[in-house]
Design an enzyme around this catalytic site. Sequence first.
Site, mmCIF file in Angstrom:
data_model
loop_
_atom_site.group_PDB
_atom_site.id
_atom_site.type_symbol
_atom_site.label_atom_id
_atom_site.label_comp_id
_atom_site.label_asym_id
_atom_site.label_seq_id
_atom_site.Cartn_x
_atom_site.Cartn_y
_atom_site.Cartn_z
ATOM 1 N N CYS A 134 0.592 -0.897 -0.142
ATOM 2 C CA CYS A 134 0.256 -0.161 0.198
ATOM 3 C C CYS A 134 0.755 1.683 0.087
ATOM 4 O O CYS A 134 1.314 1.240 1.098
ATOM 5 C CB CYS A 134 -1.048 -0.180 0.991
ATOM 6 S SG CYS A 134 -1.921 1.361 1.196
ATOM 7 N N CYS A 137 -0.174 4.283 2.451
ATOM 8 C CA CYS A 137 0.022 4.302 3.723
ATOM 9 C C CYS A 137 1.690 3.689 4.237
ATOM 10 O O CYS A 137 2.074 4.269 5.096
ATOM 11 C CB CYS A 137 0.136 2.620 4.409
ATOM 12 S SG CYS A 137 -1.491 1.814 3.827
ATOM 13 N N ASP A 138 2.216 4.279 2.978
ATOM 14 C CA ASP A 138 3.859 3.502 3.459
ATOM 15 C C ASP A 138 4.581 3.950 1.960
ATOM 16 O O ASP A 138 6.076 4.465 2.747
ATOM 17 C CB ASP A 138 4.037 2.091 3.234
ATOM 18 C CG ASP A 138 3.505 1.025 4.288
ATOM 19 O OD1 ASP A 138 3.036 1.487 5.140
ATOM 20 O OD2 ASP A 138 3.057 0.074 3.833
#
Length: 307
Positions: A134, A137-138
């Site tokens: 993701c 997200c990261d």
Amino acid sequence: MSESYEIIIIGAGPAGLAAAIYAGRARRQTLVLEKGVPGGQILLTDWIENYPGFPDGIAPFELMEKFRQQAEKFGAEFKMDEIKEIAETDNGWQVIGYQGEYKSRAVIIATGSIYRKLGVKGEAELTGKGVSYCATCDGAFFRDRVVAVVGGGDNALEEALFLTKFAQKVYLVHRRDKLRGVKILQERVFANPKIEIIWNAFVTEIVGQERLEKIRLLDRQTQKESEIPLDGLFISIGMDPNTAFVQGFLELNEYGEIKVNSQMETSRRGIFAAGDVTNVCPKQVATAVGSGVAAALAVEEFLSHLE
Ligand code: NAP
């Protein structure tokens, strides 16, 4: 003999746990069924920086453990079981698992979806240590680093473009010589000087001691092997919602996700769904939480009309 509850929540990821907090506070007899460790797919990430309220970030396991404790504090009961079927009863639903059977007036399905895996050596070991599923997200952890995205669909193209905001270089590794994603995204990818596409390449191994160091590739046309040193690898080859147990029972969309309306109601009265398993939820903890809360409020409304 089935055990009886007012609300059964299937799945203890962010959506299911958020729903459990609200159901518990509404003083409903609530059972949460989970087949593994509470937390869901977010546990594959090593740090959460975009969940409101934690300016320094928080470890996913810690956040999910807090969710679970909060749900338990308000009275939700937890059992470990994998559900294989839901059947209709005279006044509600029977949820049938491998370990037991449970009855309730209302059900919230929050079983999430799982990222498709490459299935190569090193993938499981280095997930959360440079390997991610993701970019939203990261991605921010890879400022000025070199990263690669695997895949050629819309998601892979979007992730590659998003990562150019942070990374100094983004490789897009695709197994064919044509991208699958929509033309407009393809045009943006081709036009972006930070993105280099590696065509016809299979990832054969993900290598690293403590953290990701490099990937090994095989060119499917020439059979030549090569390596790319990397700081981050984003695997973006699709997601599979966990809906096998409701196939043919609830209406699903073309991706196998449960169709819900704005009240999180599914095609059967009294069965609600929330989070990544639905057709309406961007795959984020905060949105899963919001949809779990919405489902619990809708269930409360539904139950109070029955009384
Ligand atoms: P996708 O269109 O299925 O694309 C997956 C990509 O990964 C394809 O390019 C495919 O290659 C590649 N791939 C699959 N398995 C692979 C493997 N083992 N090794 C290497 N590459 C592999 O999936 P997506 O990009 O996630 O989603 C596309 C669109 O569907 C988006 O608009 C998304 O919003 C929408 N959507 C998807 C889902 C879902 O996936 N559950 C749900 C809702 C909406 P080939 O091109 O060679 O097949």
